[in-house]
Design a protein around this motif. Structure first.
Motif, PDB file in Angstrom:
ATOM      1  N   TRP A  50       8.613  11.309   0.101  1.00 23.39           N
ATOM      2  CA  TRP A  50       8.431  12.181   1.268  1.00 23.39           C
ATOM      3  C   TRP A  50       9.022  13.566   1.031  1.00 23.39           C
ATOM      4  O   TRP A  50       8.432  14.578   1.439  1.00 23.39           O
ATOM      5  CB  TRP A  50       9.004  11.530   2.524  1.00 23.39           C
ATOM      6  CG  TRP A  50       8.164  10.370   2.957  1.00 23.39           C
ATOM      7  CD1 TRP A  50       8.523   9.056   2.995  1.00 23.39           C
ATOM      8  CD2 TRP A  50       6.790  10.418   3.347  1.00 23.39           C
ATOM      9  NE1 TRP A  50       7.457   8.288   3.395  1.00 23.39           N
ATOM     10  CE2 TRP A  50       6.380   9.088   3.625  1.00 23.39           C
ATOM     11  CE3 TRP A  50       5.860  11.447   3.499  1.00 23.39           C
ATOM     12  CZ2 TRP A  50       5.086   8.778   4.043  1.00 23.39           C
ATOM     13  CZ3 TRP A  50       4.564  11.127   3.914  1.00 23.39           C
ATOM     14  CH2 TRP A  50       4.194   9.814   4.176  1.00 23.39           C
TER      15      TRP A  50
ATOM     16  N   ARG B 198       0.849  -1.181   0.000  1.00 24.12           N
ATOM     17  CA  ARG B 198       0.000   0.000   0.000  1.00 24.12           C
ATOM     18  C   ARG B 198       0.890   1.238   0.000  1.00 24.12           C
ATOM     19  O   ARG B 198       1.798   1.362   0.807  1.00 24.12           O
ATOM     20  CB  ARG B 198      -0.855  -0.048   1.253  1.00 24.12           C
ATOM     21  CG  ARG B 198      -1.966   0.912   1.233  1.00 24.12           C
ATOM     22  CD  ARG B 198      -2.893   0.603   2.386  1.00 24.12           C
ATOM     23  NE  ARG B 198      -3.745   1.755   2.540  1.00 24.12           N
ATOM     24  CZ  ARG B 198      -4.391   2.046   3.612  1.00 24.12           C
ATOM     25  NH1 ARG B 198      -4.299   1.256   4.650  1.00 24.12           N
ATOM     26  NH2 ARG B 198      -5.138   3.101   3.680  1.00 24.12           N
ATOM     27  N   SER B 199       0.599   2.175  -0.885  1.00 21.36           N
ATOM     28  CA  SER B 199       1.459   3.353  -1.007  1.00 21.36           C
ATOM     29  C   SER B 199       0.730   4.612  -0.550  1.00 21.36           C
ATOM     30  O   SER B 199      -0.352   4.919  -1.044  1.00 21.36           O
ATOM     31  CB  SER B 199       1.911   3.522  -2.455  1.00 21.36           C
ATOM     32  OG  SER B 199       2.654   4.718  -2.584  1.00 21.36           O
ATOM     33  N   SER B 200       1.321   5.305   0.377  1.00 27.26           N
ATOM     34  CA  SER B 200       0.790   6.601   0.800  1.00 27.26           C
ATOM     35  C   SER B 200       0.964   7.640  -0.297  1.00 27.26           C
ATOM     36  O   SER B 200       0.227   8.624  -0.337  1.00 27.26           O
ATOM     37  CB  SER B 200       1.525   7.080   2.052  1.00 27.26           C
ATOM     38  OG  SER B 200       1.373   6.168   3.102  1.00 27.26           O
TER      39      SER B 200
ATOM     40  N   ALA C   1       4.467   6.690  -6.712  1.00 25.33           N
ATOM     41  CA  ALA C   1       3.611   5.602  -6.227  1.00 25.33           C
ATOM     42  C   ALA C   1       3.602   4.435  -7.213  1.00 25.33           C
ATOM     43  O   ALA C   1       3.675   3.270  -6.803  1.00 25.33           O
ATOM     44  CB  ALA C   1       2.196   6.115  -6.000  1.00 25.33           C
TER      45      ALA C   1
ATOM     46  N   PHE D  47      -2.121   8.318  -2.581  1.00 25.19           N
ATOM     47  CA  PHE D  47      -3.091   9.178  -1.907  1.00 25.19           C
ATOM     48  C   PHE D  47      -2.591  10.614  -1.826  1.00 25.19           C
ATOM     49  O   PHE D  47      -3.327  11.558  -2.151  1.00 25.19           O
ATOM     50  CB  PHE D  47      -3.409   8.662  -0.496  1.00 25.19           C
ATOM     51  CG  PHE D  47      -4.194   9.647   0.310  1.00 25.19           C
ATOM     52  CD1 PHE D  47      -5.551   9.829   0.078  1.00 25.19           C
ATOM     53  CD2 PHE D  47      -3.575  10.435   1.269  1.00 25.19           C
ATOM     54  CE1 PHE D  47      -6.275  10.769   0.798  1.00 25.19           C
ATOM     55  CE2 PHE D  47      -4.276  11.375   1.993  1.00 25.19           C
ATOM     56  CZ  PHE D  47      -5.639  11.548   1.761  1.00 25.19           C
ATOM     57  N   LEU D  48      -1.347  10.796  -1.382  1.00 26.99           N
ATOM     58  CA  LEU D  48      -0.808  12.146  -1.235  1.00 26.99           C
ATOM     59  C   LEU D  48      -0.758  12.881  -2.576  1.00 26.99           C
ATOM     60  O   LEU D  48      -1.060  14.074  -2.651  1.00 26.99           O
ATOM     61  CB  LEU D  48       0.584  12.105  -0.609  1.00 26.99           C
ATOM     62  CG  LEU D  48       0.639  11.661   0.854  1.00 26.99           C
ATOM     63  CD1 LEU D  48       2.083  11.483   1.299  1.00 26.99           C
ATOM     64  CD2 LEU D  48      -0.099  12.644   1.746  1.00 26.99           C
TER      65      LEU D  48
END
Length: 131
Positions: A74, A2-4, A57, A7-8
């Motif tokens: 990040w 799952r990749s943040s 992502a 979403f970001l």
């Protein structure tokens, strides 16, 4: 994995479209042309780097253990917050001193793109495995 970052990136794009519309329709009559241009720069950089986060992502799906991609993601997100965020507040509140924060976001963007470049270079060689 799952990749943040997906979403970001998507959420940053949603906000970028909203901020762009707000600038074009809500701030056009309020801000000076100079401050409106500063605001628009924030929107432009936010949108490009939202797409960059989405690209990270997608790459991260193929290389879920890559620290280069994780750091790049990040840093790109922090870059959006610092670079675009400082330009939005600077333009709306006319706080010129916030311009001192903007370059830190720019440096985060540059390092993020450099890390993606290093990832690509390491993974374009024959017989390379995602790193």
């Amino acid at each position: 994995m799952r990749s943040s970052f997906l979403f970001l990136g998507a959420f940053s794009a949603v906000l970028g479209v909203g901020f762009g519309a707000f600038g074009a329709h809500g701030l056009k009559q309020i801000l000076s042309p100079e401050l409106l241009a500063i605001y628009q720069t924030g929107v432009t950089y936010q949108m490009w780097h939202a797409l960059g986060l989405i690209a990270i992502a997608l790459m991260h799906q193929h290389a879920p253990t890559s620290k280069l991609l994780a750091w790049a993601g990040w840093l790109m997100f922090v870059g959006i917050l610092l670079f675009s965020g400082s330009l939005y507040v600077l333009a709306i509140l006319d706080l010129k001193w916030l311009g001192m924060i903007t370059p830190f976001g720019g440096v985060a963007f540059i390092i993020a793109w450099l890390l993606i470049s290093i990832f690509a270079a390491k993974n374009t060689a024959p017989n390379s495995r995602y790193q």
